[in-house]
Write a protein that holds these residues in place. Structure first.
Motif, PDB file in Angstrom:
ATOM      1  N   GLU A  20      15.932  15.224  20.367  1.00 60.32           N
ATOM      2  CA  GLU A  20      14.823  16.162  21.789  1.00 60.32           C
ATOM      3  C   GLU A  20      15.708  16.834  22.104  1.00 60.32           C
ATOM      4  O   GLU A  20      15.628  18.013  22.665  1.00 60.32           O
ATOM      5  CB  GLU A  20      14.082  15.143  22.466  1.00 60.32           C
ATOM      6  N   GLU A  21      16.949  16.138  22.757  1.00 65.87           N
ATOM      7  CA  GLU A  21      17.574  17.086  23.544  1.00 65.87           C
ATOM      8  C   GLU A  21      18.515  18.159  22.703  1.00 65.87           C
ATOM      9  O   GLU A  21      19.098  19.031  23.194  1.00 65.87           O
ATOM     10  CB  GLU A  21      18.805  15.786  24.460  1.00 65.87           C
ATOM     11  N   ILE A  22      19.061  17.950  21.852  1.00 66.76           N
ATOM     12  CA  ILE A  22      19.682  18.562  21.025  1.00 66.76           C
ATOM     13  C   ILE A  22      18.996  19.783  20.797  1.00 66.76           C
ATOM     14  O   ILE A  22      19.658  20.578  20.755  1.00 66.76           O
ATOM     15  CB  ILE A  22      20.049  17.784  19.666  1.00 66.76           C
ATOM     16  N   ARG A  23      17.726  19.876  20.622  1.00 65.97           N
ATOM     17  CA  ARG A  23      16.672  21.098  19.928  1.00 65.97           C
ATOM     18  C   ARG A  23      16.446  21.716  20.994  1.00 65.97           C
ATOM     19  O   ARG A  23      15.799  23.057  21.005  1.00 65.97           O
ATOM     20  CB  ARG A  23      16.013  20.699  18.912  1.00 65.97           C
ATOM     21  N   THR A  24      16.515  21.187  22.464  1.00 65.45           N
ATOM     22  CA  THR A  24      16.153  21.280  23.384  1.00 65.45           C
ATOM     23  C   THR A  24      17.064  21.973  24.686  1.00 65.45           C
ATOM     24  O   THR A  24      17.324  22.730  25.844  1.00 65.45           O
ATOM     25  CB  THR A  24      15.428  21.133  24.269  1.00 65.45           C
ATOM     26  N   ASP A  25      18.769  22.351  23.905  1.00 68.08           N
ATOM     27  CA  ASP A  25      20.091  22.093  24.433  1.00 68.08           C
ATOM     28  C   ASP A  25      19.613  21.543  25.967  1.00 68.08           C
ATOM     29  O   ASP A  25      19.827  21.879  27.274  1.00 68.08           O
ATOM     30  CB  ASP A  25      19.277  24.064  24.970  1.00 68.08           C
ATOM     31  N   GLY A  26      19.542  20.849  26.513  1.00 66.49           N
ATOM     32  CA  GLY A  26      19.142  19.292  27.170  1.00 66.49           C
ATOM     33  C   GLY A  26      20.973  19.022  27.357  1.00 66.49           C
ATOM     34  O   GLY A  26      21.433  19.213  26.788  1.00 66.49           O
ATOM     35  N   LYS A  27      20.328  17.295  28.073  1.00 66.31           N
ATOM     36  CA  LYS A  27      21.718  16.791  28.261  1.00 66.31           C
ATOM     37  C   LYS A  27      21.689  15.905  26.847  1.00 66.31           C
ATOM     38  O   LYS A  27      21.104  14.621  27.531  1.00 66.31           O
ATOM     39  CB  LYS A  27      21.398  15.901  29.726  1.00 66.31           C
ATOM     40  N   VAL A  28      22.368  16.277  26.417  1.00 68.92           N
ATOM     41  CA  VAL A  28      22.514  14.898  24.906  1.00 68.92           C
ATOM     42  C   VAL A  28      22.858  13.772  25.384  1.00 68.92           C
ATOM     43  O   VAL A  28      24.683  14.411  26.398  1.00 68.92           O
ATOM     44  CB  VAL A  28      23.283  15.792  24.142  1.00 68.92           C
ATOM     45  N   PRO A  29      23.720  12.612  24.968  1.00 69.00           N
ATOM     46  CA  PRO A  29      24.272  11.497  25.381  1.00 69.00           C
ATOM     47  C   PRO A  29      25.281  11.630  24.556  1.00 69.00           C
ATOM     48  O   PRO A  29      25.580  12.129  23.358  1.00 69.00           O
ATOM     49  CB  PRO A  29      23.442  10.602  25.545  1.00 69.00           C
ATOM     50  N   ALA A  30      26.641  11.659  25.191  1.00 71.91           N
ATOM     51  CA  ALA A  30      28.065  11.667  24.534  1.00 71.91           C
ATOM     52  C   ALA A  30      28.607  10.103  24.665  1.00 71.91           C
ATOM     53  O   ALA A  30      28.702   9.656  25.559  1.00 71.91           O
ATOM     54  CB  ALA A  30      28.687  12.542  25.084  1.00 71.91           C
ATOM     55  N   CYS A  31      29.677   9.820  23.354  1.00 70.89           N
ATOM     56  CA  CYS A  31      30.122   8.734  23.535  1.00 70.89           C
ATOM     57  C   CYS A  31      31.389   9.300  24.674  1.00 70.89           C
ATOM     58  O   CYS A  31      31.955  10.337  24.757  1.00 70.89           O
ATOM     59  CB  CYS A  31      31.032   8.913  22.605  1.00 70.89           C
TER      60      CYS A  31
END
Length: 249
Positions: free
Chosen positions: A238-249
Motif C-alpha cells: 500500500e505504501e509503495i503504490r501510494t508513494d507513502g512511507k515504505v519500511p526499509a532495511c
C-alpha cells in the motif's frame, strides 16, 4: 617439498561438500506459466487485471551429485553473481537429484497449501467456497509462499478499491509463509536480489530477519522492504503504490 605438492594436488582434485549457486529465474505470480495462469480462482469473483508484476524469485544451484572442486570454489568467491553454499543448506537431507526433487516438490505443495490458507484467512473467505489452483512450472521449494499468498489476495480483492496491489510497479521478493500468515527466512537472498533487479524490479520484499543478508550484494536501484507477515507485506505494498512511507532495511 614432495608431500606439500602432493597435498596441494589432492586438494585441487578432491570433490568438496559444497554447491555453487547463481541468480535464477523470476516468475510473475499474476501472469502465466507454460501458457496457463499461475493463479486460478473458482467460486469467487476476481477483481480484474493488475498492471504491475509480483515477481517470485529463485536461485539456480548445482545438482546434489555434481562434483565441486577447490578451483570452482575459488572462482566463485570472486564473482558477485555466484555463491558458494554448503550442499546440506541447498539440499537438506542429502541424497541424489531424485531424492532432492521429491523433497523440493513436497515443500512446494506444503507452501502452496499454506499460501492459500493464509490468503483466504486474510480475506475472511471460506476454503469450502473458494478454490484456488497454483501453477509455477519447475520452481520448487517453499520460498514462493509469500508471493503466492499476495497473488491470491490480488486476484480476489486487489487493493480493495478496484485496482491491483502493485500500483503498476514491479515488486519482487521471497519468503516462506505459514497458514497464519507469518513470513519466514529462505536461502540465497543476495542472489535473488540480483535476479529481481535484472528482471526489472525496483522493490524487494524480504523476511525482516534477513535484511543484513539481503543487503550484502544489493544491486543499485533496488530497495529492500522488510516484512514479517502477510499483513505486513500488504501494508508495505500500500505504501509503495501510494508513494507513502515504505519500511526499509
Amino acid at each position: 617439498m614432495l608431500p606439500v605438492v602432493l597435498l596441494f594436488v589432492v586438494a585441487l582434485a578432491a570433490p568438496l561438500p559444497f554447491s555453487l549457486a547463481q541468480p535464477g529465474e523470476t516468475a510473475n505470480v499474476l501472469g502465466r506459466s507454460n501458457g496457463k495462469p499461475v493463479i486460478t480462482v473458482e467460486g469467487a469473483e476476481t477483481h480484474g487485471s493488475d498492471k504491475g508484476r509480483l515477481l517470485s524469485v529463485t536461485i539456480a544451484a548445482t545438482r546434489p551429485e555434481a562434483t565441486v572442486r577447490l578451483p570452482d570454489l575459488v572462482r566463485s568467491w570472486f564473482r558477485r553473481d555466484r555463491a558458494v553454499m554448503p550442499r546440506d543448506a541447498v539440499y537438506p537431507g542429502g541424497g541424489d537429484t531424485e531424492d532432492a526433487e521429491k523433497r523440493i516438490s513436497a515443500e512446494m505443495k506444503d507452501s502452496q497449501r499454506n499460501a492459500v490458507t493464509a490468503a483466504l484467512r486474510q480475506l475472511h473467505r471460506s476454503p469450502e467456497k473458494v478454490r484456488v489452483k497454483l501453477r509455477l512450472g519447475d520452481v520448487g521449494g517453499p520460498s514462493a509462499g509469500l508471493f503466492f499468498a499476495l497473488g491470491i489476495v490480488d486476484k480476489l480483492d486487489g487493493d480493495g478499491a478496484g485496482a491491483g496491489l502493485t500500483g503498476g510497479r514491479t515488486v519482487a521478493g521471497t519468503g516462506t509463509i505459514d497458514a497464519d500468515g507469518k513470513v519466514g527466512p529462505v536461502g540465497g537472498v543476495p542472489l535473488k536480489t540480483q535476479a529481481a533487479r535484472r528482471d526489472g524490479a525496483t522493490w524487494f520484499l524480504v523476511p525482516e530477519e534477513q535484511c543484513d543478508d539481503a543487503g550484502a550484494r544489493l544491486p543499485s536501484g533496488l530497495r529492500l522492504v522488510p516484512v514479517g507477515s502477510l499483513q505486513g507485506a500488504l501494508d508495505a505494498l500500500e505504501e509503495i503504490r501510494t508513494d507513502g512511507k515504505v519500511p526499509a532495511c
